[in-house]
Design an enzyme around this catalytic site. Structure first.
Site: not given
Ligand SMILES: NC(=O)c1ccc[n+]([C@@H]2O[C@H](COP(=O)([O-])OP(=O)(O)OC[C@H]3O[C@@H](n4cnc5c(N)ncnc54)[C@H](O)[C@@H]3O)[C@@H](O)[C@H]2O)c1
Length: 459
Positions: A12, A432, A36, A41, A89, A226, A15-16, A275
């Site tokens: 959560a 900036r 999560d 959170r 995750v 990018l 992204v999620g 990222c």
């Molecule tokens: N942040 C961005 O802008 C973005 C954009 C595109 C893609 N991504 C990709 O998406 C993925 C997630 O990024 P994010 O920024 O949302 O990360 P984040 O750290 O904000 O969220 C990940 C969540 O996963 C949870 N988690 C980890 N292991 C777990 C498990 N076993 N069971 C349940 N929950 C679990 C964590 O507690 C955390 O809340 C990454 O691979 C990232 O590269 C991120």
């Protein structure tokens, strides 16, 4: 209400949370649950104090939460009930062992795969939402097919292209949605099911389907391209400062070529965020592991240029303030890695703050959304750091201002009032290029933009 599909998202985070909020909003007949391991959170997702700041997100969550959008820590129950599981995750850069500092740390992702096997009682589609090394789906399929329950897991890659700060808009109006699957009957059927979700609001022409490996690799390549544009214009900003050319004029002149385009052409203190760096490092690591040294070196330079740009900014502050900033108060305007987010992961602000503290400056950090994260990032460092939400209080008595984040609010400040409240000579280092430099100069500031001639009152 009877839901036609149960969608689960594991993770959560940035992204999620937003992705599932929009899916729930647009697909009221699906039940969407986000789980999560982080209880705090989840509690915040269930409140109006969401764990992340994104314009428009609270409204989207409020519209769907409790109707068909649910946030929970009940992971096994969620897995059992799900028809489709998005795995979202975190996949940070590995900090230990083989590939430390380069490869993706896949421990959270692998744990999730094992949990899915342990708690599933029926076949499901597993969607890779996290950014993963190319061919990760192969490993996931291996883990998932080790089950003794005679159930089938079809792995699909659906990388997320949202950008923090504009996540809701990016999700509502994506440039494209990418879905990669095995080119088998079950693989193609799974891709169609995922495409069905997005087709509730995304035009068919923007939903791209590919093979699994192209989808996984496309995400790394998109981020590498990018970041490369930012490093390219930042490299030129350094040359501009030596030649009295103006990087903003160059960006405009060069970006007006439709083959090149104007976006991601603004010189800055450098890219940050969770990222770009990690995905390029991962790309470099993958290239090296296939023996493609030149390809790896080529992409690694994008990161080296970003480090160079941040280092240059700090060196300029020290040099221009008469080679010493000991005991001088420097107000950092912004700390988030970009505007409209509170995220500070890999923010250039962290690097700048650490270096200025090493030089024994007194820091005041001002940011409308990122002070909570800034406190954590700088915890335990030696030196004087204060945190301030009000920019006028932040700059009072300061010797210099360093603009770190391009928040709109900083452009609109009353700089006459600020100048009156600062020590003299007063310095502005605009990391900036968002301020009106000529005006600041007329007020009396010594102004140091990026990639443009400096404007000083010294003779
Ligand atoms: N942040 C961005 O802008 C973005 C954009 C595109 C893609 N991504 C990709 O998406 C993925 C997630 O990024 P994010 O920024 O949302 O990360 P984040 O750290 O904000 O969220 C990940 C969540 O996963 C949870 N988690 C980890 N292991 C777990 C498990 N076993 N069971 C349940 N929950 C679990 C964590 O507690 C955390 O809340 C990454 O691979 C990232 O590269 C991120």
């Amino acid at each position: 209400m009877k839901f036609t599909r149960n969608i689960l998202c594991i993770g959560a985070g940035y992204v999620g949370g937003p992705t599932m909020a929009i899916i729930a909003l647009k697909c009221p007949e699906y039940k969407v649950t986000v789980v999560d391991v982080n209880e705090e959170r989840i509690a915040r997702w269930n409140s109006d104090d969401l764990p992340i700041y994104e314009p428009g997100l609270l409204q989207a969550v409020q519209a769907a939460r409790g109707r068909n959008l649910f946030f929970s820590t009940a992971i096994p129950e969620g897995i059992r009930a799900a028809d489709i599981i998005f795995v979202s995750v975190n996949t940070p850069t590995k900090t230990f062992g083989l590939g430390a500092g380069m490869a993706s740390d896949l421990q959270h992702w692998e744990k999730t795969a094992h949990q899915i096997v342990a708690h599933s009682e029926k076949s499901k589609i597993i969607v890779e939402k996290s950014t993963l090394p190319v061919r990760t789906a192969e490993a996931m399929e291996r883990i998932l097919s080790e089950n003794k329950k005679d159930i089938h897991f079809e792995v699909v890659s659906n990388p997320e292209f949202l950008a923090e700060g504009s996540a809701v808009n990016d999700l509502l109006e994506p440039d494209r949605v990418l879905i990669g699957s095995q080119q088998t009957e079950t693989g193609l059927q799974a891709a169609r099911e995922i495409a069905d979700i997005y087709s509730h609001w995304v035009p068919a022409g923007k939903i791209i389907t590919t093979n699994l490996w192209s989808a996984e690799l496309s995400k790394l390549v998109a981020n590498a391209f990018l970041a490369q544009r930012i490093s390219s214009i930042n490299a030129i900003s350094a040359l501009c400062e030596k030649t009295d050319a103006d990087v903003a004029e160059i960006s405009f002149a060069v970006g007006s070529d439709t083959r090149i385009g104007s976006r991601f052409m603004t010189a800055s203190i450098g890219f940050g965020g969770s990222c770009f760096k990690k995905d390029i490092l991962n790309l470099v690591y993958i290239c090296r592991s296939y023996g493609l040294e030149e390809v790896a070196d080529y992409w690694e330079m994008v990161i080296r240029m970003n480090d160079f740009q941040q280092g240059r900014f700090v060196k300029k502050i020290i040099r221009e303030m008469f080679n010493t900033i000991v005991g001088k108060k420097i107000a950092m305007l912004g700390f988030a890695f970009k505007a409209n987010t509170g995220d500070t992961r890999e923010s250039p602000g962290i690097f700048v703050a650490k270096k200025l503290l090493e030089e024994r400056a007194d820091l005041v950090i001002c940011d409308p959304q990122a002070l909570g994260n800034a406190r954590k990032d700088l915890a335990g460092l030696d030196g004087n750091v204060a945190f301030e939400t009000d920019p006028y209080r932040a700059v009072a008595g300061a010797h210099a201002i360093a603009v770190i984040t391009e928040w709109d609010m900083f452009k609109k400040l009353d700089f006459e009032k600020i100048f009156a409240a600062m020590q003299k000579p007063a310095f502005v280092f605009d990391g900036r290029n968002i301020l009106d430099h000529d005006r600041l100069f007329r007020i009396g500031f010594n102004v140091f933009p990026l990639g443009k001639p400096s404007l000083t009152h010294f003779r």
